[in-house]
Design a protein around this motif. Structure first.
Motif, PDB file in Angstrom:
ATOM      1  N   GLU A 116       3.985  69.822  64.399  1.00  0.00           N
ATOM      2  CA  GLU A 116       2.520  69.830  64.315  1.00  0.00           C
ATOM      3  C   GLU A 116       1.913  70.509  65.535  1.00  0.00           C
ATOM      4  O   GLU A 116       0.950  71.279  65.425  1.00  0.00           O
ATOM      5  CB  GLU A 116       1.993  68.395  64.179  1.00  0.00           C
ATOM      6  CG  GLU A 116       0.498  68.291  63.984  1.00  0.00           C
ATOM      7  CD  GLU A 116       0.017  69.013  62.739  1.00  0.00           C
ATOM      8  OE1 GLU A 116      -1.080  69.605  62.780  1.00  0.00           O
ATOM      9  OE2 GLU A 116       0.754  69.005  61.720  1.00  0.00           O
ATOM     10  N   ARG A 117       2.491  70.249  66.721  1.00  0.00           N
ATOM     11  CA  ARG A 117       2.005  70.918  67.937  1.00  0.00           C
ATOM     12  C   ARG A 117       2.206  72.419  67.835  1.00  0.00           C
ATOM     13  O   ARG A 117       1.330  73.199  68.222  1.00  0.00           O
ATOM     14  CB  ARG A 117       2.740  70.375  69.169  1.00  0.00           C
ATOM     15  CG  ARG A 117       2.326  68.986  69.601  1.00  0.00           C
ATOM     16  CD  ARG A 117       2.738  68.726  71.049  1.00  0.00           C
ATOM     17  NE  ARG A 117       4.149  69.011  71.294  1.00  0.00           N
ATOM     18  CZ  ARG A 117       5.120  68.118  71.211  1.00  0.00           C
ATOM     19  NH1 ARG A 117       4.828  66.868  70.885  1.00  0.00           N
ATOM     20  NH2 ARG A 117       6.382  68.450  71.441  1.00  0.00           N
ATOM     21  N   MET A 118       3.356  72.847  67.324  1.00  0.00           N
ATOM     22  CA  MET A 118       3.620  74.278  67.191  1.00  0.00           C
ATOM     23  C   MET A 118       2.623  74.917  66.231  1.00  0.00           C
ATOM     24  O   MET A 118       2.109  76.016  66.478  1.00  0.00           O
ATOM     25  CB  MET A 118       5.051  74.507  66.711  1.00  0.00           C
ATOM     26  CG  MET A 118       5.345  75.952  66.362  1.00  0.00           C
ATOM     27  SD  MET A 118       7.096  76.334  66.214  1.00  0.00           S
ATOM     28  CE  MET A 118       7.456  76.709  67.920  1.00  0.00           C
ATOM     29  N   ARG A 119       2.351  74.259  65.118  1.00  0.00           N
ATOM     30  CA  ARG A 119       1.378  74.775  64.158  1.00  0.00           C
ATOM     31  C   ARG A 119       0.002  74.938  64.801  1.00  0.00           C
ATOM     32  O   ARG A 119      -0.746  75.864  64.460  1.00  0.00           O
ATOM     33  CB  ARG A 119       1.270  73.827  62.963  1.00  0.00           C
ATOM     34  CG  ARG A 119       2.437  73.902  61.988  1.00  0.00           C
ATOM     35  CD  ARG A 119       2.332  72.792  60.965  1.00  0.00           C
ATOM     36  NE  ARG A 119       3.356  72.891  59.932  1.00  0.00           N
ATOM     37  CZ  ARG A 119       3.703  71.895  59.139  1.00  0.00           C
ATOM     38  NH1 ARG A 119       3.116  70.704  59.259  1.00  0.00           N
ATOM     39  NH2 ARG A 119       4.626  72.066  58.226  1.00  0.00           N
ATOM     40  N   SER A 120      -0.307  74.044  65.723  1.00  0.00           N
ATOM     41  CA  SER A 120      -1.623  74.064  66.373  1.00  0.00           C
ATOM     42  C   SER A 120      -1.645  74.955  67.605  1.00  0.00           C
ATOM     43  O   SER A 120      -2.687  75.089  68.262  1.00  0.00           O
ATOM     44  CB  SER A 120      -2.033  72.640  66.765  1.00  0.00           C
ATOM     45  OG  SER A 120      -2.040  71.787  65.637  1.00  0.00           O
ATOM     46  N   GLY A 121      -0.480  75.521  67.967  1.00  0.00           N
ATOM     47  CA  GLY A 121      -0.416  76.381  69.128  1.00  0.00           C
ATOM     48  C   GLY A 121      -0.447  75.647  70.446  1.00  0.00           C
ATOM     49  O   GLY A 121      -0.808  76.205  71.483  1.00  0.00           O
ATOM     50  N   GLY A 155      11.843  75.911  58.911  1.00  0.00           N
ATOM     51  CA  GLY A 155      11.257  77.225  59.113  1.00  0.00           C
ATOM     52  C   GLY A 155      10.504  77.389  60.421  1.00  0.00           C
ATOM     53  O   GLY A 155       9.763  78.365  60.588  1.00  0.00           O
ATOM     54  N   PHE A 156      10.680  76.472  61.352  1.00  0.00           N
ATOM     55  CA  PHE A 156      10.017  76.553  62.654  1.00  0.00           C
ATOM     56  C   PHE A 156      11.065  76.608  63.763  1.00  0.00           C
ATOM     57  O   PHE A 156      11.969  75.777  63.797  1.00  0.00           O
ATOM     58  CB  PHE A 156       9.106  75.343  62.897  1.00  0.00           C
ATOM     59  CG  PHE A 156       7.894  75.309  62.012  1.00  0.00           C
ATOM     60  CD1 PHE A 156       6.729  75.958  62.369  1.00  0.00           C
ATOM     61  CD2 PHE A 156       7.928  74.628  60.799  1.00  0.00           C
ATOM     62  CE1 PHE A 156       5.620  75.933  61.553  1.00  0.00           C
ATOM     63  CE2 PHE A 156       6.825  74.592  59.971  1.00  0.00           C
ATOM     64  CZ  PHE A 156       5.660  75.246  60.341  1.00  0.00           C
ATOM     65  N   ARG A 157      10.944  77.603  64.658  1.00  0.00           N
ATOM     66  CA  ARG A 157      11.841  77.685  65.798  1.00  0.00           C
ATOM     67  C   ARG A 157      11.151  77.047  66.999  1.00  0.00           C
ATOM     68  O   ARG A 157      10.251  77.623  67.602  1.00  0.00           O
ATOM     69  CB  ARG A 157      12.197  79.146  66.127  1.00  0.00           C
ATOM     70  CG  ARG A 157      13.219  79.269  67.270  1.00  0.00           C
ATOM     71  CD  ARG A 157      14.561  78.707  66.859  1.00  0.00           C
ATOM     72  NE  ARG A 157      15.486  78.585  67.980  1.00  0.00           N
ATOM     73  CZ  ARG A 157      16.743  78.178  67.851  1.00  0.00           C
ATOM     74  NH1 ARG A 157      17.215  77.856  66.641  1.00  0.00           N
ATOM     75  NH2 ARG A 157      17.528  78.080  68.895  1.00  0.00           N
ATOM     76  N   LEU A 158      11.559  75.838  67.321  1.00  0.00           N
ATOM     77  CA  LEU A 158      10.965  75.123  68.441  1.00  0.00           C
ATOM     78  C   LEU A 158      11.528  75.664  69.756  1.00  0.00           C
ATOM     79  O   LEU A 158      12.652  76.158  69.811  1.00  0.00           O
ATOM     80  CB  LEU A 158      11.258  73.620  68.322  1.00  0.00           C
ATOM     81  CG  LEU A 158      10.676  72.925  67.078  1.00  0.00           C
ATOM     82  CD1 LEU A 158      11.049  71.451  67.083  1.00  0.00           C
ATOM     83  CD2 LEU A 158       9.169  73.086  67.002  1.00  0.00           C
ATOM     84  N   PRO A 159      10.753  75.559  70.835  1.00  0.00           N
ATOM     85  CA  PRO A 159      11.202  76.092  72.132  1.00  0.00           C
ATOM     86  C   PRO A 159      12.331  75.262  72.744  1.00  0.00           C
ATOM     87  O   PRO A 159      12.608  74.135  72.309  1.00  0.00           O
ATOM     88  CB  PRO A 159       9.937  76.017  72.996  1.00  0.00           C
ATOM     89  CG  PRO A 159       9.116  74.937  72.369  1.00  0.00           C
ATOM     90  CD  PRO A 159       9.386  75.022  70.903  1.00  0.00           C
ATOM     91  N   GLN A 160      12.971  75.834  73.762  1.00  0.00           N
ATOM     92  CA  GLN A 160      14.093  75.196  74.447  1.00  0.00           C
ATOM     93  C   GLN A 160      13.715  73.839  75.017  1.00  0.00           C
ATOM     94  O   GLN A 160      14.555  72.940  75.105  1.00  0.00           O
ATOM     95  CB  GLN A 160      14.602  76.110  75.565  1.00  0.00           C
ATOM     96  CG  GLN A 160      15.933  75.693  76.166  1.00  0.00           C
ATOM     97  CD  GLN A 160      17.107  76.266  75.413  1.00  0.00           C
ATOM     98  OE1 GLN A 160      17.030  76.507  74.202  1.00  0.00           O
ATOM     99  NE2 GLN A 160      18.188  76.533  76.105  1.00  0.00           N
ATOM    100  N   ASP A 161      12.452  73.676  75.398  1.00  0.00           N
ATOM    101  CA  ASP A 161      12.001  72.379  75.909  1.00  0.00           C
ATOM    102  C   ASP A 161      12.296  71.259  74.918  1.00  0.00           C
ATOM    103  O   ASP A 161      12.620  70.137  75.314  1.00  0.00           O
ATOM    104  CB  ASP A 161      10.497  72.417  76.194  1.00  0.00           C
ATOM    105  CG  ASP A 161      10.143  73.286  77.377  1.00  0.00           C
ATOM    106  OD1 ASP A 161      10.583  72.958  78.487  1.00  0.00           O
ATOM    107  OD2 ASP A 161       9.428  74.291  77.201  1.00  0.00           O
TER     108      ASP A 161
END
Length: 294
Positions: A116-121, A155-161
């Motif tokens: 959800e955070r990724m979708r919201s930038g 379908g979402f590539r989350l960051p290394q964090d």
């Protein structure tokens, strides 16, 4: 006999959570969660589900956790629990042990929130990423695999964090603690290793077996700190012998104790100081520091 099944080949639904999740009642009268593609679609309490349609059974022993998982499934898309389950099973296969069942709740919730955070930038940096990478390398490797699983399934590539955050969830499930405690434990380990390197004037070899053993000791020391349940050993003669024999290492333990007191308001008891000194001595020997009598 409970209403779990009509016979050995079916489950009887006690409640429907969603299209892919339903509840049934086991032979002990406890409600468990079943997962299967479409097993809840247009179904109602009392309907029967063939065993071959059930892909996964979530038999959480703690009724409160089972209830929390049901509530979570009512709020999040079912594919998030599918992803979490695959990550958890991967982790258990890699580390060779069962994880606390609470991770089904915490990890599913975390992944849903992260997507959800990724979708919201919105970017949420992991300020403990270095510590996690170096203190929990096996779990961090699983965290990186988890990013691949999430990308493949959602379908979402989350960051290394996020690999670091997932690693913390896994470590937390290994010791069956609270996530806030795991953050504190990681910070404690960071403070201790910093003192050790400054005191001995060395850089710890993060790939060595002795380093791994030392970190394992610190992990469980941190757990005892968060629970305020310390090692109980009233053998004062043994403690005195360790202090006298390993004076240099005991002085390092004293510096660690002072740092924990200053940073976390933690006072290590004499028993913990003794065992910390023994582990410091073993670590010092592995680094070639042998200027003290055995």
């Amino acid at each position: 006999m409970t209403e779990q099944t009509q016979n050995a080949d079916v489950y009887r639904i006690s409640r429907v959570i969603g299209n892919n999740f339903v509840c049934t009642v086991d032979d002990g009268g406890k409600e468990v969660i079943l997962r299967g593609l479409g097993i809840g679609f247009k179904k109602h309490a009392g309907d029967l589900i063939p065993v071959h349609q059930v892909e996964k059974i979530y038999d959480l022993r703690d009724p409160e956790k089972s209830s929390r998982l049901r509530d979570l499934l009512a709020d999040v898309p079912p594919e998030f629990l599918d992803v979490s389950t695959e990550i958890i099973e991967t982790a258990e296969n890699c580390i060779g042990r069962r994880l606390s069942e609470n991770i089904y709740i915490t990890l599913t919730d975390h992944i849903c929130f992260a997507v959800e955070r990724m979708r919201s930038g919105v970017r949420y940096p992991n300020h403990l990423l270095w510590e996690i990478t170096n203190f929990y390398p096996a779990e961090f490797a699983i965290g990186k695999k988890a990013l691949d699983i999430i990308e493949s399934k959602l379908g979402f590539r989350l960051p290394q964090d996020e690999a670091g955050f997932i690693a913390l969830h896994i470590v937390n499930a290994e010791i069956d603690g609270k996530m806030a405690d795991m953050v504190l434990i990681t910070e404690v380990i960071g403070k201790i290793t910093s003192v050790v390197q400054d005191y001995y004037g060395v850089t710890l070899d993060e790939q060595s077996l002795d380093y791994g053993r030392f970190i394992t000791h610190l992990k469980f020391l941190g757990q005892r700190i968060t629970q305020n349940r310390y090692v109980a050993d009233n053998d004062s003669e043994f403690q005195s012998m360790i202090v006298q024999r390993y004076q240099q290492d005991y002085q390092c333990a004293e510096k660690i104790c002072a740092q924990l007191r200053e940073s976390f308001s933690v006072q290590l008891p004499a028993e913990e100081m003794t065992f910390l000194t023994i582990h410091l001595h073993r670590l010092a020997l592995s680094m070639g520091i042998t200027d003290q009598k055995e």
